[in-house]
Design an enzyme around this catalytic site. Structure first.
Site, PDB file in Angstrom:
ATOM      1  N   ILE A   1     -28.821 -40.895  30.198  1.00  0.00           N
ATOM      2  CA  ILE A   1     -27.452 -40.987  29.692  1.00  0.00           C
ATOM      3  C   ILE A   1     -26.791 -42.254  30.224  1.00  0.00           C
ATOM      4  O   ILE A   1     -26.074 -42.951  29.499  1.00  0.00           O
ATOM      5  CB  ILE A   1     -26.639 -39.734  30.077  1.00  0.00           C
ATOM      6  CG1 ILE A   1     -27.283 -38.464  29.506  1.00  0.00           C
ATOM      7  CG2 ILE A   1     -25.202 -39.855  29.563  1.00  0.00           C
ATOM      8  CD1 ILE A   1     -26.607 -37.177  29.940  1.00  0.00           C
TER       9      ILE A   1
ATOM     10  N   LEU B   1     -33.124 -46.113  41.339  1.00  0.00           N
ATOM     11  CA  LEU B   1     -34.440 -46.277  40.719  1.00  0.00           C
ATOM     12  C   LEU B   1     -35.447 -45.264  41.260  1.00  0.00           C
ATOM     13  O   LEU B   1     -36.559 -45.610  41.684  1.00  0.00           O
ATOM     14  CB  LEU B   1     -34.955 -47.702  40.889  1.00  0.00           C
ATOM     15  CG  LEU B   1     -34.122 -48.793  40.186  1.00  0.00           C
ATOM     16  CD1 LEU B   1     -34.731 -50.171  40.422  1.00  0.00           C
ATOM     17  CD2 LEU B   1     -33.998 -48.514  38.692  1.00  0.00           C
TER      18      LEU B   1
ATOM     19  N   THR C   1     -22.192 -30.939  33.632  1.00  0.00           N
ATOM     20  CA  THR C   1     -23.004 -30.190  32.680  1.00  0.00           C
ATOM     21  C   THR C   1     -22.374 -28.846  32.352  1.00  0.00           C
ATOM     22  O   THR C   1     -21.632 -28.272  33.165  1.00  0.00           O
ATOM     23  CB  THR C   1     -24.412 -29.950  33.260  1.00  0.00           C
ATOM     24  OG1 THR C   1     -25.146 -29.051  32.427  1.00  0.00           O
ATOM     25  CG2 THR C   1     -24.327 -29.328  34.654  1.00  0.00           C
ATOM     26  N   ASP C   2     -22.706 -28.308  31.177  1.00  0.00           N
ATOM     27  CA  ASP C   2     -22.251 -26.966  30.819  1.00  0.00           C
ATOM     28  C   ASP C   2     -22.991 -25.885  31.599  1.00  0.00           C
ATOM     29  O   ASP C   2     -22.574 -24.726  31.618  1.00  0.00           O
ATOM     30  CB  ASP C   2     -22.389 -26.718  29.317  1.00  0.00           C
ATOM     31  CG  ASP C   2     -23.821 -26.827  28.799  1.00  0.00           C
ATOM     32  OD1 ASP C   2     -24.725 -27.172  29.582  1.00  0.00           O
ATOM     33  OD2 ASP C   2     -24.031 -26.594  27.595  1.00  0.00           O
ATOM     34  N   GLU C   3     -24.062 -26.251  32.296  1.00  0.00           N
ATOM     35  CA  GLU C   3     -24.833 -25.246  33.035  1.00  0.00           C
ATOM     36  C   GLU C   3     -24.062 -24.670  34.212  1.00  0.00           C
ATOM     37  O   GLU C   3     -24.443 -23.622  34.752  1.00  0.00           O
ATOM     38  CB  GLU C   3     -26.168 -25.836  33.494  1.00  0.00           C
ATOM     39  CG  GLU C   3     -27.079 -26.212  32.331  1.00  0.00           C
ATOM     40  CD  GLU C   3     -28.483 -26.561  32.774  1.00  0.00           C
ATOM     41  OE1 GLU C   3     -29.009 -25.880  33.688  1.00  0.00           O
ATOM     42  OE2 GLU C   3     -29.068 -27.499  32.210  1.00  0.00           O
TER      43      GLU C   3
ATOM     44  N   TYR D   1     -29.971 -26.611  40.544  1.00  0.00           N
ATOM     45  CA  TYR D   1     -29.385 -27.763  39.852  1.00  0.00           C
ATOM     46  C   TYR D   1     -27.950 -27.487  39.456  1.00  0.00           C
ATOM     47  O   TYR D   1     -27.031 -28.241  39.796  1.00  0.00           O
ATOM     48  CB  TYR D   1     -30.212 -28.131  38.623  1.00  0.00           C
ATOM     49  CG  TYR D   1     -29.433 -28.967  37.629  1.00  0.00           C
ATOM     50  CD1 TYR D   1     -28.937 -30.221  37.989  1.00  0.00           C
ATOM     51  CD2 TYR D   1     -29.166 -28.504  36.344  1.00  0.00           C
ATOM     52  CE1 TYR D   1     -28.201 -30.989  37.088  1.00  0.00           C
ATOM     53  CE2 TYR D   1     -28.435 -29.263  35.448  1.00  0.00           C
ATOM     54  CZ  TYR D   1     -27.957 -30.504  35.820  1.00  0.00           C
ATOM     55  OH  TYR D   1     -27.226 -31.254  34.938  1.00  0.00           O
TER      56      TYR D   1
ATOM     57  N   LYS E   1     -24.302 -29.124  40.771  1.00  0.00           N
ATOM     58  CA  LYS E   1     -23.325 -29.772  39.899  1.00  0.00           C
ATOM     59  C   LYS E   1     -21.983 -29.046  39.977  1.00  0.00           C
ATOM     60  O   LYS E   1     -20.917 -29.687  39.940  1.00  0.00           O
ATOM     61  CB  LYS E   1     -23.833 -29.825  38.461  1.00  0.00           C
ATOM     62  CG  LYS E   1     -24.996 -30.766  38.244  1.00  0.00           C
ATOM     63  CD  LYS E   1     -24.648 -32.213  38.561  1.00  0.00           C
ATOM     64  CE  LYS E   1     -23.725 -32.824  37.529  1.00  0.00           C
ATOM     65  NZ  LYS E   1     -23.482 -34.272  37.786  1.00  0.00           N
TER      66      LYS E   1
ATOM     67  N   LEU F   1     -37.193 -31.552  27.186  1.00  0.00           N
ATOM     68  CA  LEU F   1     -37.847 -30.866  26.071  1.00  0.00           C
ATOM     69  C   LEU F   1     -38.105 -31.764  24.864  1.00  0.00           C
ATOM     70  O   LEU F   1     -39.226 -31.833  24.364  1.00  0.00           O
ATOM     71  CB  LEU F   1     -37.001 -29.656  25.650  1.00  0.00           C
ATOM     72  CG  LEU F   1     -37.555 -28.843  24.469  1.00  0.00           C
ATOM     73  CD1 LEU F   1     -38.928 -28.269  24.791  1.00  0.00           C
ATOM     74  CD2 LEU F   1     -36.589 -27.727  24.090  1.00  0.00           C
TER      75      LEU F   1
ATOM     76  N   ARG G   1     -29.583 -23.508  22.860  1.00  0.00           N
ATOM     77  CA  ARG G   1     -28.878 -24.636  23.456  1.00  0.00           C
ATOM     78  C   ARG G   1     -28.030 -25.322  22.381  1.00  0.00           C
ATOM     79  O   ARG G   1     -28.369 -25.321  21.206  1.00  0.00           O
ATOM     80  CB  ARG G   1     -29.865 -25.652  24.060  1.00  0.00           C
ATOM     81  CG  ARG G   1     -30.755 -25.083  25.157  1.00  0.00           C
ATOM     82  CD  ARG G   1     -29.939 -24.744  26.392  1.00  0.00           C
ATOM     83  NE  ARG G   1     -30.752 -24.245  27.499  1.00  0.00           N
ATOM     84  CZ  ARG G   1     -30.913 -22.963  27.783  1.00  0.00           C
ATOM     85  NH1 ARG G   1     -30.343 -22.032  27.015  1.00  0.00           N
ATOM     86  NH2 ARG G   1     -31.635 -22.589  28.832  1.00  0.00           N
TER      87      ARG G   1
ATOM     88  N   GLY H   1     -34.804 -17.616  36.496  1.00  0.00           N
ATOM     89  CA  GLY H   1     -33.379 -17.826  36.260  1.00  0.00           C
ATOM     90  C   GLY H   1     -33.064 -18.596  34.995  1.00  0.00           C
ATOM     91  O   GLY H   1     -32.040 -19.280  34.924  1.00  0.00           O
TER      92      GLY H   1
END
Length: 347
Positions: A14, A37, A134-136, A160, A164, A200, A224, A294
């Site tokens: 992104i 990097l 993130t929406d997670e 993760y 966030k 993915l 998703r 999960g």
């Protein structure tokens, strides 16, 4: 008003798309890219900008406070777009400590450095600190649940998403405690050019080209909301220029689809655009693998706030975005072939 913007994580997926967007849209702005990097950071993502007169790349870590202080002061940064993050859920399950260090501690160090710089400059009102999340962080939805809104309670289900969520809370606290002009965005799943092949969509594209199995977790019914990365970049641009400090904006693509259906769509596009595939039809390669721990069942974004307040909506349909993405990977084998060691990881 021209800006001098520091973009963290600008050699990632992104981040590099956002760097390209900013340099193209605002050629008079000064753009500084900071990236450590790590495995997912790739200077090839930015090589087209090496001749840009207002672009500079700096290799470094967001946890390096002396480096941050130097960059903010010497470059007179007024805008910070924070896209540096560890982002792969599977990796967070195997090695959560890296995610805590980068996503929480790194964000804290950035906030402290930017706050010091902002105060040193007498708290100018046009400064902005954009935190891309993130929406997670909102957890998982059942089939009939309404989409996530900006007021949905946080309920992260992986190391993760928990890391966030922690960074989101820090950014929010710095606005309310110090009045630091922060902005938070929570986006749905991104896809498009330069995406690392552990995720993915590029994984499926490249495995089809190589005739390798197409791994799908569980029953493939996880849902998703997919957001084309260039639409995401335009939304971040809008938030920086028109968003209200202290606010959060959800960014979605209005494209809810089951993982299995998504993979089948990619197979159809690949079969059409790549006549020399080793296995045709490519759907034969679909392989169901053991579900990950999960694994959230469904994500969906309610993006009404950014649409109504900032007048932003996505411009690319899922079919259009997938076709453009497949075409990009077909046209850029020199980009993905060196990453062959990573192809074959699950979503």
């Amino acid at each position: 008003m021209t800006r001098t913007i520091l973009i963290t994580g600008g050699a990632g997926f992104i981040g590099s798309n956002f760097v390209h967007h900013w340099c193209k849209t605002y050629p008079g702005d000064r753009v500084i890219v900071l990236d450590a990097l790590t495995y997912a950071g790739n200077l090839d993502n930015l090589k087209d900008l090496n001749a840009h007169p207002n672009y500079r790349f700096v290799e470094g870590n967001i946890g390096d406070r002396p480096l941050l202080d130097h960059l903010l002061a010497s470059e007179q940064i007024d805008t910070l777009a924070h896209l540096a993050a560890e982002s792969h859920v599977d990796r967070s399950i195997l090695a959560p400590d890296t995610f805590i260090q980068t996503n929480i501690n790194g964000t804290f160090t950035l906030l402290e450095a930017f706050r010091h710089h902002w105060v040193t400059q007498n708290t100018p009102t046009h400064y902005r600190f954009l935190h891309v999340s993130t929406d997670e962080v909102y957890g998982s939805l059942d089939h009939d649940d309404p989409p996530f809104s900006e007021t949905t309670p946080y309920a992260p289900n992986s190391p993760y998403s928990a890391s966030k969520a922690g960074s989101d809370h820090l950014v929010r606290a710095y606005y309310h405690t110090y009045q630091l002009p922060t902005l938070i965005t929570n986006c749905s799943n991104n896809y498009g050019p330069y995406q690392f092949p552990e995720k993915l969509i590029p994984l499926i594209c490249l495995n089809i080209l190589l005739g390798k199995p197409l791994p799908i977790y569980g029953d493939g019914q996880n849902v998703r909301d997919w957001l084309y990365v260039l639409d995401h970049c335009s939304a971040l641009d809008r938030v920086i220029h028109q968003g209200t400090p202290g606010e959060t904006y959800n960014i979605g693509g209005n494209n809810e689809v089951k993982n299995l259906d998504l993979v089948q769509m990619i197979c159809q596009i690949m079969d059409e655009l790549a006549p020399s595939l080793p296995v045709r039809p490519s759907q034969q390669l679909i392989t169901f693998v053991k579900d990950r721990p999960g694994h959230d069942r469904r994500y969906a974004i309610n993006a009404h706030k950014i649409a109504s307040q900032l007048h932003w909506t996505p411009s690319v349909t899922l079919e259009e975005g997938l076709r453009a993405t497949v075409e990009w990977y077909l046209d850029h084998p020199h980009w993905w072939q060196p990453l062959g060691a990573y192809i074959g990881l699950a979503e």
